[in-house]
Scaffold this motif. Sequence first.
Motif, PDB file in Angstrom:
ATOM      1  N   VAL A  73      11.842  50.466  25.308  1.00  0.00           N
ATOM      2  CA  VAL A  73      12.876  51.156  24.536  1.00  0.00           C
ATOM      3  C   VAL A  73      12.398  52.548  24.169  1.00  0.00           C
ATOM      4  CG1 VAL A  73      13.865  49.043  23.617  1.00  0.00           C
ATOM      5  CG2 VAL A  73      12.008  50.163  22.371  1.00  0.00           C
ATOM      6  N   GLY A  74      13.351  53.461  23.993  1.00  0.00           N
ATOM      7  CA  GLY A  74      12.992  54.818  23.621  1.00  0.00           C
ATOM      8  C   GLY A  74      12.403  54.901  22.225  1.00  0.00           C
ATOM      9  N   VAL A  75      12.954  54.124  21.283  1.00  0.00           N
ATOM     10  CA  VAL A  75      12.475  54.076  19.907  1.00  0.00           C
ATOM     11  C   VAL A  75      12.197  52.621  19.556  1.00  0.00           C
ATOM     12  CG1 VAL A  75      12.992  54.591  17.492  1.00  0.00           C
ATOM     13  CG2 VAL A  75      13.857  56.092  19.304  1.00  0.00           C
ATOM     14  N   PRO A  76      10.966  52.277  19.175  1.00  0.00           N
ATOM     15  CA  PRO A  76      10.643  50.885  18.842  1.00  0.00           C
ATOM     16  C   PRO A  76      11.586  50.304  17.803  1.00  0.00           C
ATOM     17  CG  PRO A  76       8.652  52.208  18.932  1.00  0.00           C
ATOM     18  CD  PRO A  76       9.802  53.170  19.042  1.00  0.00           C
ATOM     19  N   LEU A  77      11.913  49.032  17.993  1.00  0.00           N
ATOM     20  CA  LEU A  77      12.753  48.246  17.084  1.00  0.00           C
ATOM     21  C   LEU A  77      14.217  48.666  17.090  1.00  0.00           C
ATOM     22  CD1 LEU A  77      10.380  48.022  13.979  1.00  0.00           C
ATOM     23  CD2 LEU A  77      10.456  46.538  15.986  1.00  0.00           C
ATOM     24  N   LYS A  78      14.605  49.527  18.036  1.00  0.00           N
ATOM     25  CA  LYS A  78      15.981  49.994  18.104  1.00  0.00           C
ATOM     26  C   LYS A  78      16.643  49.558  19.414  1.00  0.00           C
ATOM     27  CE  LYS A  78      15.867  52.383  14.236  1.00  0.00           C
ATOM     28  NZ  LYS A  78      16.695  52.035  13.062  1.00  0.00           N
TER      29      LYS A  78
END
Length: 210
Positions: A73-78
Amino acid sequence: MNLLIFGASGATGRALVAAALAQGHRVRAFVRTPGKLAFSHERLNIVVGNVADRHAVESAIAGHDAVFSCLGVGVPLKHDPDVIAGVGHIVDAMRRTGPSRLIYQSFLGVRESRTQLGPLLGGIIVPLMLRHEVADHEAKEGLIARSGLDWTIVRPPKLGNGPASGQFRHGNDIRATSLLPTLSRADVAAFMLAQVSDTTYSRKAVSLLR
């Protein structure tokens, strides 16, 4: 063999590139940020692109013996819809131009594998803290499973650094023996690379645990 690796600049992608080159394969690394790969080799070709760009994906795929995805993912947890779309582009391009062999790095905690993680990680952390990433993996796994390709989905636990040990289990009837199971990226890369010529998990998902 001629291998194409999506997500090659990530930590597991870099381990996979290194392992493939060490075994004498020719590697095309599809990356968005080439500076993160930090590799130079006569059998390595770096392609800069975004998997959300259908044409970039299509132009990279033809002429390879197998395709790997280590996309994160580009941004963790998103939630990351671009990567889900990108896996769809990979599947569509492979169905049109080949190859048929696709090895995808997922996560142990997706779908039925969640029970293998135990009560803390599988029962609390995954459904609460990692729900967006897991949902994305489930969407991508669905695209792959319905593709008609010769796919293998590899589900490791939490990833760590360090050399490949070869000391891990694989299958779908295995259970974690620790509260927070981890496995080195080098071990995951070695297993993924072995799936190119191993049909044991053809059109199957497989879990990895120490």
